[in-house]
Design a protein around this motif. Structure first.
Motif, PDB file in Angstrom:
ATOM      1  N   GLY A 183      78.243  91.730   3.690  1.00  0.00           N
ATOM      2  CA  GLY A 183      78.622  90.423   4.190  1.00  0.00           C
ATOM      3  C   GLY A 183      77.765  89.325   3.600  1.00  0.00           C
ATOM      4  N   MET A 184      78.096  88.093   3.956  1.00  0.00           N
ATOM      5  CA  MET A 184      77.335  86.930   3.507  1.00  0.00           C
ATOM      6  C   MET A 184      77.456  85.852   4.574  1.00  0.00           C
ATOM      7  SD  MET A 184      77.647  84.700  -0.036  1.00  0.00           S
ATOM      8  CE  MET A 184      79.203  83.937   0.398  1.00  0.00           C
ATOM      9  N   ALA A 185      76.436  85.057   4.747  1.00  0.00           N
ATOM     10  CA  ALA A 185      76.464  83.986   5.739  1.00  0.00           C
ATOM     11  C   ALA A 185      75.618  82.813   5.261  1.00  0.00           C
ATOM     12  CB  ALA A 185      75.946  84.489   7.077  1.00  0.00           C
ATOM     13  N   ARG A 186      75.931  81.641   5.760  1.00  0.00           N
ATOM     14  CA  ARG A 186      75.078  80.483   5.529  1.00  0.00           C
ATOM     15  C   ARG A 186      73.791  80.676   6.329  1.00  0.00           C
ATOM     16  NH1 ARG A 186      77.457  76.027   3.236  1.00  0.00           N
ATOM     17  NH2 ARG A 186      75.780  74.751   4.073  1.00  0.00           N
ATOM     18  N   THR A 187      72.690  80.410   5.714  1.00  0.00           N
ATOM     19  CA  THR A 187      71.400  80.564   6.392  1.00  0.00           C
ATOM     20  C   THR A 187      71.343  79.683   7.634  1.00  0.00           C
ATOM     21  OG1 THR A 187      70.332  81.100   4.286  1.00  0.00           O
ATOM     22  CG2 THR A 187      68.903  80.408   6.091  1.00  0.00           C
ATOM     23  N   ALA A 188      71.958  78.526   7.577  1.00  0.00           N
ATOM     24  CA  ALA A 188      71.952  77.610   8.722  1.00  0.00           C
ATOM     25  C   ALA A 188      72.637  78.203   9.944  1.00  0.00           C
ATOM     26  CB  ALA A 188      72.618  76.293   8.333  1.00  0.00           C
ATOM     27  N   ASP A 189      73.509  79.180   9.737  1.00  0.00           N
ATOM     28  CA  ASP A 189      74.223  79.808  10.849  1.00  0.00           C
ATOM     29  C   ASP A 189      73.476  81.005  11.429  1.00  0.00           C
ATOM     30  OD1 ASP A 189      76.310  78.003  10.535  1.00  0.00           O
ATOM     31  OD2 ASP A 189      77.397  79.308   9.142  1.00  0.00           O
ATOM     32  N   LEU A 190      72.295  81.288  10.896  1.00  0.00           N
ATOM     33  CA  LEU A 190      71.515  82.447  11.342  1.00  0.00           C
ATOM     34  C   LEU A 190      70.197  81.964  11.940  1.00  0.00           C
ATOM     35  CD1 LEU A 190      72.198  84.682   8.200  1.00  0.00           C
ATOM     36  CD2 LEU A 190      73.248  84.920  10.455  1.00  0.00           C
ATOM     37  N   GLY A 215      70.618  81.833  -3.943  1.00  0.00           N
ATOM     38  CA  GLY A 215      71.021  80.485  -4.343  1.00  0.00           C
ATOM     39  C   GLY A 215      69.914  79.475  -4.166  1.00  0.00           C
ATOM     40  N   LYS A 216      70.115  78.341  -4.790  1.00  0.00           N
ATOM     41  CA  LYS A 216      69.130  77.270  -4.707  1.00  0.00           C
ATOM     42  C   LYS A 216      68.929  76.840  -3.260  1.00  0.00           C
ATOM     43  CE  LYS A 216      66.459  74.702  -7.312  1.00  0.00           C
ATOM     44  NZ  LYS A 216      65.407  75.336  -8.124  1.00  0.00           N
ATOM     45  N   ASP A 217      67.700  76.621  -2.874  1.00  0.00           N
ATOM     46  CA  ASP A 217      67.354  76.112  -1.541  1.00  0.00           C
ATOM     47  C   ASP A 217      67.688  77.096  -0.415  1.00  0.00           C
ATOM     48  OD1 ASP A 217      66.463  73.685  -2.674  1.00  0.00           O
ATOM     49  OD2 ASP A 217      68.513  72.909  -2.686  1.00  0.00           O
ATOM     50  N   PHE A 218      67.832  78.393  -0.747  1.00  0.00           N
ATOM     51  CA  PHE A 218      67.981  79.438   0.281  1.00  0.00           C
ATOM     52  C   PHE A 218      69.212  79.227   1.159  1.00  0.00           C
ATOM     53  CE2 PHE A 218      63.532  78.511  -0.604  1.00  0.00           C
ATOM     54  CZ  PHE A 218      62.978  79.754  -0.877  1.00  0.00           C
ATOM     55  N   GLU A 219      70.285  78.663   0.608  1.00  0.00           N
ATOM     56  CA  GLU A 219      71.372  78.230   1.475  1.00  0.00           C
ATOM     57  C   GLU A 219      72.231  79.363   2.025  1.00  0.00           C
ATOM     58  OE1 GLU A 219      72.962  76.835  -2.661  1.00  0.00           O
ATOM     59  OE2 GLU A 219      71.097  77.694  -1.900  1.00  0.00           O
ATOM     60  N   TYR A 220      72.220  80.534   1.386  1.00  0.00           N
ATOM     61  CA  TYR A 220      73.011  81.670   1.874  1.00  0.00           C
ATOM     62  C   TYR A 220      72.150  82.916   2.010  1.00  0.00           C
ATOM     63  CZ  TYR A 220      77.413  79.158   1.260  1.00  0.00           C
ATOM     64  OH  TYR A 220      78.450  78.257   1.377  1.00  0.00           O
ATOM     65  N   HIS A 264      78.572  88.590  10.644  1.00  0.00           N
ATOM     66  CA  HIS A 264      79.030  88.096   9.347  1.00  0.00           C
ATOM     67  C   HIS A 264      79.283  89.229   8.344  1.00  0.00           C
ATOM     68  CE1 HIS A 264      78.077  83.923  10.495  1.00  0.00           C
ATOM     69  NE2 HIS A 264      77.060  84.462  11.142  1.00  0.00           N
ATOM     70  N   VAL A 265      79.323  90.463   8.837  1.00  0.00           N
ATOM     71  CA  VAL A 265      79.544  91.623   7.979  1.00  0.00           C
ATOM     72  C   VAL A 265      80.912  92.223   8.285  1.00  0.00           C
ATOM     73  CG1 VAL A 265      78.721  93.932   7.370  1.00  0.00           C
ATOM     74  CG2 VAL A 265      77.078  92.111   7.838  1.00  0.00           C
ATOM     75  N   ASN A 266      81.615  92.634   7.271  1.00  0.00           N
ATOM     76  CA  ASN A 266      82.910  93.293   7.447  1.00  0.00           C
ATOM     77  C   ASN A 266      82.673  94.763   7.801  1.00  0.00           C
ATOM     78  OD1 ASN A 266      85.508  94.224   7.436  1.00  0.00           O
ATOM     79  ND2 ASN A 266      85.880  93.874   5.254  1.00  0.00           N
ATOM     80  N   LEU A 267      82.545  95.049   9.085  1.00  0.00           N
ATOM     81  CA  LEU A 267      82.260  96.404   9.540  1.00  0.00           C
ATOM     82  C   LEU A 267      83.499  97.293   9.560  1.00  0.00           C
ATOM     83  CD1 LEU A 267      79.825  95.623  12.496  1.00  0.00           C
ATOM     84  CD2 LEU A 267      79.242  96.305  10.162  1.00  0.00           C
ATOM     85  N   SER A 268      84.640  96.742   9.244  1.00  0.00           N
ATOM     86  CA  SER A 268      85.871  97.541   9.205  1.00  0.00           C
ATOM     87  C   SER A 268      86.134  98.133   7.825  1.00  0.00           C
ATOM     88  CB  SER A 268      87.071  96.697   9.638  1.00  0.00           C
ATOM     89  OG  SER A 268      87.278  95.624   8.742  1.00  0.00           O
ATOM     90  N   GLU A 269      85.228  97.874   6.867  1.00  0.00           N
ATOM     91  CA  GLU A 269      85.394  98.404   5.509  1.00  0.00           C
ATOM     92  C   GLU A 269      84.086  99.067   5.068  1.00  0.00           C
ATOM     93  OE1 GLU A 269      87.720  96.670   1.829  1.00  0.00           O
ATOM     94  OE2 GLU A 269      85.748  95.718   1.968  1.00  0.00           O
TER      95      GLU A 269
END
Length: 388
Positions: A183-190, A215-220, A264-269
């Motif tokens: 999975g992947m998430a925006r750091t701001a959402d964690l 990515g630049k500035d740790f955004e993800y 934020h992880v696809n646990l169904s796959e």
């Protein structure tokens, strides 16, 4: 001038093209896909890889697009810190190894290599179905009914390599008994992450969760859930459906940040984790292997792509060495440089998987001591230089 056919435009194939861009040899990259798509959100780029970036022509672009992660944390299920190793913090990693650790998007890395490889030709929609080494040249047969010839074939076609069959028919992908979810998430959402600018392994009995900024500035954040099981993998596909609720339930008592990551992880796959069985040789005649085709491995050292870079640049050095006059001499030299190291990384990655999945008990204390000393136990990985 030799005609070199590279089968596969993944990380290893593109790295080889970059390293050969000013060569006298004629290099053509063949890719079975009809367009170049890079799977997976993020990638860890350690010093043994980033020290090759200048030669590959991608150093400036990757510095602009990546973040230098502050530290590597190893935490138990409840979030307690088992070990911590500084990276960019106090400039420790650069001082120790001379080059940075980056967290980057795989798409940025791919784009940088495509830009750096110059005029090297990539032919898409070329699925290899058969390879014949006729002594004087190799012949590649494609699914579209056409064929091409080459003086040397570089197999960079991944863990399910077709080229590998021409080198060692018995070497196959072997299921490791482990699987993963991504999975992947925006750091701001964690907002529950205790160290959002750091690389963190959350370790438990038979499983662990990894997150690291990209990515630049740790955004993800790239997020990967690793688990033991199933015992066998009967499907031909890399990915199969899974019971997301059952997977999430295995982490219900873990630190709240892990629960937030799992949202934020696809646990169904479920992704099967495979490695390539060892081979007596990485080359035969006019055919040679690099990357996952030679040493497909578990990802726990973050060395899959980087070891492909090492292979690619090493092979480029050797092919451009005028003192090595024959293909046999060149490929023997390449194997001497790379095979033992590639297999050592493969074995160590498998051992680290078991280390990260220890049950509670005395063995965890021994593990924590190892993880607290990157320079003592893992410098052989990060300090490696080609030809030394």
């Amino acid at each position: 001038m030799a005609r070199i056919a590279v089968v596969g435009a993944g990380m290893g194939g593109l790295a080889f093209a970059c390293a050969m861009k000013n060569s006298r040899h004629d290099v053509i990259v063949y890719e079975q896909a009809n367009e170049l798509l890079e799977l997976g959100a993020g990638i860890s780029l350690w010093a043994n890889g980033t020290r090759l970036f200048e030669e590959m022509g991608i150093a400036a672009r990757m510095a602009e697009r990546s973040c230098e992660t502050e530290a590597a944390f190893f935490r138990n299920e409840d979030g307690g810190v088992a070990a911590c190793q500084p990276l960019a913090r106090d400039n420790w990693y650069r001082n120790e190894y001379g080059y940075p650790y980056y967290g980057a998007f795989r798409t940025d890395l791919q784009a940088a290599m495509l830009e750096a490889m110059g005029n090297t030709t990539i032919r898409l929609g070329k699925q290899l179905i058969r390879l014949e080494d006729e002594g004087g040249e190799a012949k590649l047969y494609w699914a579209d009914g056409s064929f091409d010839t080459a003086d040397l074939v570089v197999g960079a076609d991944g863990i399910k390599s077709v080229v590998r069959q021409a080198v060692c028919e018995s070497a196959t992908p072997v299921f490791t008994g482990n699987s993963a979810f991504r999975g992947m998430a925006r750091t701001a959402d964690l907002d529950l992450l205790p160290e959002p600018c750091s690389f963190t392994d959350w370790m438990g009995d038979g499983r662990h969760v990894l997150n690291f900024p990209i990515g630049k500035d740790f955004e993800y954040q790239t997020i990967v859930v690793f688990m033991e099981g199933p015992e066998t993998w009967r499907q031909d596909a890399w990915r199969v459906p899974s019971d997301a609720a059952a997977i999430a339930g295995k982490f219900k008592d873990w630190h709240p940040a892990v629960g937030q990551l799992l949202e934020h992880v696809n646990l169904s796959e479920r992704w099967g984790m495979f490695q390539v069985s060892p081979m007596p040789s990485w080359y035969r005649g006019r055919v040679v292997l690099i990357g996952d085709a030679a040493h497909g491995m578990m990802p726990h050292h973050g060395q899959g792509a980087i070891s492909s870079f090492e292979d690619a640049v090493a092979l480029a050095h050797i092919l451009n060495d005028d003192s090595l006059s024959s293909i046999e001499t060149q490929l023997a030299s390449y194997q001497l440089e790379r095979k033992a190291r590639g297999e050592r990384i493969q074995k160590s990655s498998r051992r680290l998987n078991d280390c990260l999945h220890l049950p509670e008990g005395p063995a965890r204390l021994e593990r924590h001591a190892v993880l607290n000393s990157l320079s003592r136990h893992f410098s052989w990985l990060h300090s490696y230089r080609l030809g030394v």
